[in-house]
Design an enzyme around this catalytic site. Structure first.
Site, PDB file in Angstrom:
ATOM      1  CD  GLU A   1      42.343  11.331 -16.686  1.00 18.40           C
ATOM      2  OE1 GLU A   1      43.380  11.405 -15.995  1.00 18.40           O
ATOM      3  OE2 GLU A   1      41.999  10.296 -17.283  1.00 18.40           O
TER       4      GLU A   1
ATOM      5  CG  ASP B   1      39.115   3.114 -17.353  1.00 19.56           C
ATOM      6  OD1 ASP B   1      38.218   3.436 -18.152  1.00 19.56           O
ATOM      7  OD2 ASP B   1      40.319   3.259 -17.611  1.00 19.56           O
TER       8      ASP B   1
HETATM    9  C1  DGY Z   1      43.742   3.728 -19.322  1.00 14.84           C
HETATM   10  O1  DGY Z   1      44.799   3.312 -19.804  1.00 14.84           O
HETATM   11  O2  DGY Z   1      43.626   4.093 -18.152  1.00 14.84           O
HETATM   12  C2  DGY Z   1      42.602   3.887 -20.182  1.00 14.84           C
HETATM   13  O3  DGY Z   1      41.522   4.449 -19.514  1.00 14.84           O
HETATM   14  C3  DGY Z   1      42.211   2.636 -20.862  1.00 14.84           C
HETATM   15  O4  DGY Z   1      41.313   3.029 -21.821  1.00 14.84           O
END
Ligand code: DGY
Length: 418
Positions: A381, A157
């Protein structure tokens, strides 16, 4: 004391919503595309029937044009933003309007080896995966490399790769909204408001053309050729081809796609960083970012000696696996999401790819480091690559899957884990 294998299995069971698996409760309360492929593989290590169901449920979200969305909103959940009302996806189930790294075919190939009795289910899924891969080939290529049209499409992201491209987006008119992610996780471990304004602006742009890919091509300010997408799709096509031959399917177009993507991958090589780089498709300029995505070349079946020194240096600069961004670079942040942390899922893709190509020392190190992360700090995560401290969401599905299918699947480690 419960051993790590049992803990990992329990995480998958706890995150199971009946047919699909949440990445983790709270932070990600829906089905995410590539998370789900990892979940399917993890389940297959102890409950293959449930593993196949996971992939089948993911296919249910496929759009008419072949796209399989990055989030499928099976049931409304006010704890997540942006939800189905913001995305306005036009698939059979409410969904986002973008896709995600296509790793499902590669996990299906692994599942078929682990559980050959699942072949009839794999045969039924295969044509859907092929249509999805065709969608990437139709709508996402730049010189044969695969582009992303939103940073979330790459899965990475807030990677520094996108900084230049994000700076070109005017998000002044994005409007008011309330983020939910920072109520679940320390904001220092998440993307900034500057990033979020642009993430939401890009969603609004997609909605404005009802996610029509032809129209989006003309108006989307964000179009970046990306090594993550290019290498995962190349690998996925190789796996799809091998399964298609076994199933007696017509695979001639997949052979062509592989040649195109091999050529496209080469266009991402940037000598200036000694790695595979992302490229702004609007300007043709490289972004000059060395990340763990460069190391996916081996996973894609490209045994490239040129890429090794920079990746070895990144490994040397961290204690726990491969950092997501070069620890020696300006702007490296050890706990901020894709700007530094070590991610077990990327470590798996990179490490298993290196092992397949005979890059044994680095592969063994990445695997052992990844196992240590989970042994010392559970199933987070992502992790600080220097200290191993857990970061982001906890009790994470794909991290548990990586333990079950790879990192914990070593006799000497398994004893230590008990
Ligand atoms: C989030 O909401 O952080 C996700 O990575 C979007 O896919």
């Amino acid at each position: 004391m419960i051993n790590l294998h049992e803990q990992a299995r329990q995480i998958l069971r706890d995150n199971d919503k009946g047919g699909y698996t949440l990445p983790t409760h709270g932070l990600y309360p829906y089905q995410w595309n590539w998370d789900s492929a990892f979940a399917a593989w993890g389940f297959t290590t102890f409950d293959p029937d449930r593993g196949w169901t996971e992939l089948e449920t993911l296919m249910l979200g496929q759009w008419e044009d072949g796209m399989i969305p990055h989030i499928i909103f099976h049931q409304p959940d006010p704890g997540y933003f942006p939800g189905p009302d913001v995305w306005q996806g036009r698939g059979p189930i409410p969904s986002s309007g973008i896709s995600q790294p296509p790793v499902a075919a590669s996990f299906m190939a692994k599942m078929l080896t682990m559980h050959p009795a699942g072949e009839a289910r794999a045969r039924a899924i295969w044509p859907k995966l092929k249509e999805w891969h065709r969608w990437f080939m139709d709508w996402r290529l730049d010189q044969g490399a695969v582009c992303v049209t939103h940073p979330w499409e790459a899965g990475r992201d807030n990677a520094p790769d996108w900084d230049v491209n994000m700076a070109a987006i005017n998000a002044d008119d994005v409007g008011e909204y309330t983020r939910r992610d920072t109520s679940h996780v320390d904001p220092a471990m998440r993307p900034t408001k500057y990033d979020y304004d642009r993430y939401i602006k890009l969603v609004q742009i997609g909605v404005s053309v009802n996610w029509d890919q032809e129209k989006l091509l003309a108006i989307n300010p964000f179009r970046v050729a990306d090594p993550t997408m290019t290498f995962t799709l190349l690998r996925a096509n190789r796996d799809l081809l091998a399964m298609g031959r076994r199933f007696g399917e017509d695979v001639s177009d997949i052979e062509d796609w592989i040649k195109t993507l091999e050529g496209g991958a080469e266009t991402l090589w940037n000598d200036a960083i000694g790695g595979y780089d992302s490229r702004n498709a609007h300007t043709g300029r490289f972004n000059g970012i060395l990340s763990n995505a460069s190391a996916l070349c081996w996973y894609a079946g490209i045994n490239d000696a040129r890429a090794l020194p920079a990746i070895e240096a990144m490994l040397e600069a961290a204690t726990y696996g491969l950092a997501s961004y070069d620890p020696a670079a300006d702007g490296f942040e050890p706990v901020r999401y894709w700007r530094g942390p070590s991610w077990p899922i990327m470590n798996y893709l990179v490490g298993s790819g290196m092992a397949e190509q005979g890059i044994d020392a680095a592969a063994d190190r990445i695997r052992a480091d990844t196992a240590r992360l989970m042994q010392e700090n559970g199933f987070a995560e992502y992790y600080n690559p220097h200290t191993g401290a857990p970061a982001g969401g906890g009790t994470f599905t794909w991290t548990a899957a990586v333990w079950l299918g790879w990192a914990g699947d070593q006799p000497e480690k398994r004893q230590g884990a008990a």
